[in-house]
Design an enzyme around this catalytic site. Structure first.
Site, mmCIF file in Angstrom:
data_model
loop_
_atom_site.group_PDB
_atom_site.id
_atom_site.type_symbol
_atom_site.label_atom_id
_atom_site.label_comp_id
_atom_site.label_asym_id
_atom_site.label_seq_id
_atom_site.Cartn_x
_atom_site.Cartn_y
_atom_site.Cartn_z
ATOM 1 N N LYS A 39 -13.918 1.011 -8.417
ATOM 2 C CA LYS A 39 -13.308 0.388 -7.007
ATOM 3 C C LYS A 39 -11.735 0.972 -7.071
ATOM 4 O O LYS A 39 -11.156 0.771 -8.021
ATOM 5 C CB LYS A 39 -13.806 -0.978 -6.618
ATOM 6 C CG LYS A 39 -13.116 -1.402 -7.811
ATOM 7 C CD LYS A 39 -13.618 -3.406 -7.595
ATOM 8 C CE LYS A 39 -13.057 -4.149 -8.809
ATOM 9 N NZ LYS A 39 -13.947 -5.157 -8.766
ATOM 10 N N ARG A 137 -18.060 -17.384 -4.280
ATOM 11 C CA ARG A 137 -17.434 -16.317 -3.341
ATOM 12 C C ARG A 137 -18.556 -15.645 -2.790
ATOM 13 O O ARG A 137 -19.613 -16.414 -2.197
ATOM 14 C CB ARG A 137 -16.626 -15.288 -4.347
ATOM 15 C CG ARG A 137 -15.486 -14.793 -3.420
ATOM 16 C CD ARG A 137 -14.644 -14.139 -4.297
ATOM 17 N NE ARG A 137 -15.424 -12.927 -5.079
ATOM 18 C CZ ARG A 137 -15.105 -11.884 -5.643
ATOM 19 N NH1 ARG A 137 -13.634 -11.977 -6.186
ATOM 20 N NH2 ARG A 137 -15.585 -11.109 -6.412
ATOM 21 N N TYR A 269 21.115 -3.840 -4.013
ATOM 22 C CA TYR A 269 21.105 -4.893 -2.760
ATOM 23 C C TYR A 269 21.219 -6.197 -3.379
ATOM 24 O O TYR A 269 20.903 -6.776 -4.208
ATOM 25 C CB TYR A 269 19.479 -4.862 -2.300
ATOM 26 C CG TYR A 269 19.320 -3.900 -1.441
ATOM 27 C CD1 TYR A 269 20.032 -3.451 -0.332
ATOM 28 C CD2 TYR A 269 18.200 -2.864 -1.737
ATOM 29 C CE1 TYR A 269 19.488 -2.618 0.518
ATOM 30 C CE2 TYR A 269 17.824 -1.994 -0.972
ATOM 31 C CZ TYR A 269 18.589 -1.689 0.186
ATOM 32 O OH TYR A 269 18.197 -0.747 1.116
ATOM 33 N N MET A 317 13.111 -0.119 -2.502
ATOM 34 C CA MET A 317 11.855 0.409 -1.731
ATOM 35 C C MET A 317 11.408 1.813 -2.699
ATOM 36 O O MET A 317 10.238 2.194 -3.116
ATOM 37 C CB MET A 317 11.904 0.715 -0.129
ATOM 38 C CG MET A 317 10.664 1.335 0.337
ATOM 39 S SD MET A 317 10.793 1.545 1.941
ATOM 40 C CE MET A 317 10.927 0.089 2.722
HETATM 41 C C1 LIG Z 1 -14.269 -5.696 -10.080
HETATM 42 C C2 LIG Z 1 -15.492 -6.030 -10.499
HETATM 43 C C3 LIG Z 1 -16.088 -5.845 -11.753
HETATM 44 C C4 LIG Z 1 -15.447 -5.204 -12.776
HETATM 45 O O1 LIG Z 1 -14.551 -6.253 -13.474
HETATM 46 P P1 LIG Z 1 -13.655 -5.986 -14.436
HETATM 47 O O2 LIG Z 1 -13.075 -7.306 -15.142
HETATM 48 O O3 LIG Z 1 -12.614 -5.099 -14.260
HETATM 49 O O4 LIG Z 1 -14.433 -5.200 -15.828
HETATM 50 C C5 LIG Z 1 -17.392 -6.319 -11.914
HETATM 51 N N1 LIG Z 1 -18.240 -6.818 -10.835
HETATM 52 C C6 LIG Z 1 -17.689 -6.857 -9.695
HETATM 53 C C7 LIG Z 1 -18.314 -7.688 -8.733
HETATM 54 C C8 LIG Z 1 -16.250 -6.755 -9.554
HETATM 55 O O5 LIG Z 1 -15.779 -6.906 -8.138
#
Ligand SMILES: *Cc1c(COP(=O)(O)O)cnc(C)c1O
Length: 376
Positions: A39, A137, A269, A317
């Site tokens: 992701k 969550r 800045y 920036m």
């Molecule tokens: C991001 C995520 C992971 C991975 O977690 P890490 O700590 O980066 O290994 C696993 N499960 C879910 C649901 C996540 O959102």
């Protein structure tokens, strides 16, 4: 060192990512499936490229957060299963079928609509169900009986996995994770008694793998951070780590200009920094719009000519100023390291994060797309 024509770029080691994956594989053994978490553009490392590397290493599952991320992998030719962990189901149904993505259902209320959609498909739509075992969550908090009833009412979707997620995986000073494992196992066992027996069970990201919380591995794990070379430090009385990984990314920035300022001059800045001595500064072609945290103003470091040197004044920036008084070799057109190592000096994402008051995940995901990805 003239490796690229870019102003700021990251060099990502394919071999290190592959090695990190192999080390995770060795840690969990051959019987536990690995869903590689890619992701957020593989935590800034480039999801398509990382997925290709890992597919060559034998990865059969990837996990992303959004359908769009899954579609990008499919369009790039990734054939493995793709789990979409955190999207809004009513809006992504069509793409699930078209791109063969496996959604995570996190509320039973989403099942009827998904089932109705799946009724039009040739085969049942596979999905994973997320259980809230204490994270508070995403995930259902329903009982086994309620879940089984909802599943029975949705014959066009097929439960392929049961999953959960830890809230405090690295905190060994509380029993919260143990409680989550027990809650997950209890529900899982109750569901089994009701005939609900999915192929996959998973609740472990990097930390429960690294600290050998084997009872939380079940038959699938979801490492992200570890693939990119990071393990969080445990709090409390943690067992020894069984996983070794190393960062795969080096972030570089070009030196746009070098100049000498007298003692007492203000830098950047707000005049946030005043030189105490005659100072040679280098102005780098990277700033917070590239993902270098603004909070590093007057406190972060870079590596110039193999030496750790301070950031002077505000990170702006597109530009950042560093002190190169003691780095005679630094000249316009040269480059410095923002993350990575040069000679004896090194800065990793955890160190940068500590300086910036954030976490390594945020630093890695924060490296913007304008920073070119170069695979080495
Ligand atoms: C991001 C995520 C992971 C991975 O977690 P890490 O700590 O980066 O290994 C696993 N499960 C879910 C649901 C996540 O959102």
């Amino acid at each position: 060192m003239e490796t690229t024509p870019y102003r700021t770029w990251v060099e990502i080691s394919r071999e290190q990512i592959a090695r990190n994956y192999r080390n995770v594989r060795a840690a969990v053994g051959p019987d536990v499936e690995i869903a590689a978490v890619v992701k957020s553009d593989a935590y800034g490392h480039g999801a398509v490229e990382v997925s290709r590397i890992l597919e060559r290493e034998g990865a059969r599952w990837f996990a992303v957060s959004t359908a769009e991320e899954g579609i990008a992998l499919r369009r790039a030719g990734i054939a493995a299963d793709i789990l979409v962990m955190a999207d809004s189901l009513p809006f992504i149904q069509e793409s699930l079928a078209e791109f063969r993505l496996t959604p995570v259902v996190h509320a039973l209320e989403d099942l009827p609509a998904l089932d109705e959609f799946a009724a039009r498909l040739a085969a049942p739509l596979k999905f994973h169900l997320k259980i809230d075992s204490g994270m508070g969550r995403l995930g259902t908090r329903s009982s086994a009986a309620t879940i089984a009833y909802a599943l029975a009412a949705a014959p066009h979707v097929a439960l392929d996995g049961l999953m959960s997620h830890f809230a405090s995986a690295a905190d060994y000073s509380t029993a919260r994770s143990d409680k989550q494992v027990r809650a997950f196992n209890r529900l899982s066992a109750d569901l089994r008694k009701l005939g609900v027996n999915p192929a996959h069970r998973h609740m472990s990201g990097t930390t429960p793998i690294a600290y050998a919380r084997r009872e939380a591995w079940h038959n699938m794990v979801r490492p992200g951070h570890a693939l990119y070379g990071y393990l969080s430090m445990a709090r409390g009385d943690a067992p020894p780590r069984i996983l070794e990984v190393a960062p795969a990314i080096a972030w570089k920035a070009r030196v746009l200009a070098v100049k000498d300022l007298p003692a007492g001059a203000l830098v950047g800045y707000g005049g946030m920094f005043r030189t105490e001595r005659a100072t040679r500064i280098a102005i780098l072609g990277a700033g917070y719009a590239d993902g270098l945290p603004h909070r590093l103003s007057n406190r972060g470091n870079a590596i110039a000519g193999g030496k750790l040197v301070p950031i002077l004044g505000a990170v702006s920036m597109d530009l950042t100023t560093i002190d190169v008084t003691d780095c005679p070799a630094i000249a316009p057109g040269g480059c410095v390291t923002l993350l990575g190592s040069e000679g004896e000096a090194s800065i990793n994402a955890q160190e940068m994060a500590r300086m910036a008051g954030t976490i390594s995940y945020d630093v890695l995901c924060g490296i913007r797309t304008r920073v070119k990805r170069v695979y080495v």
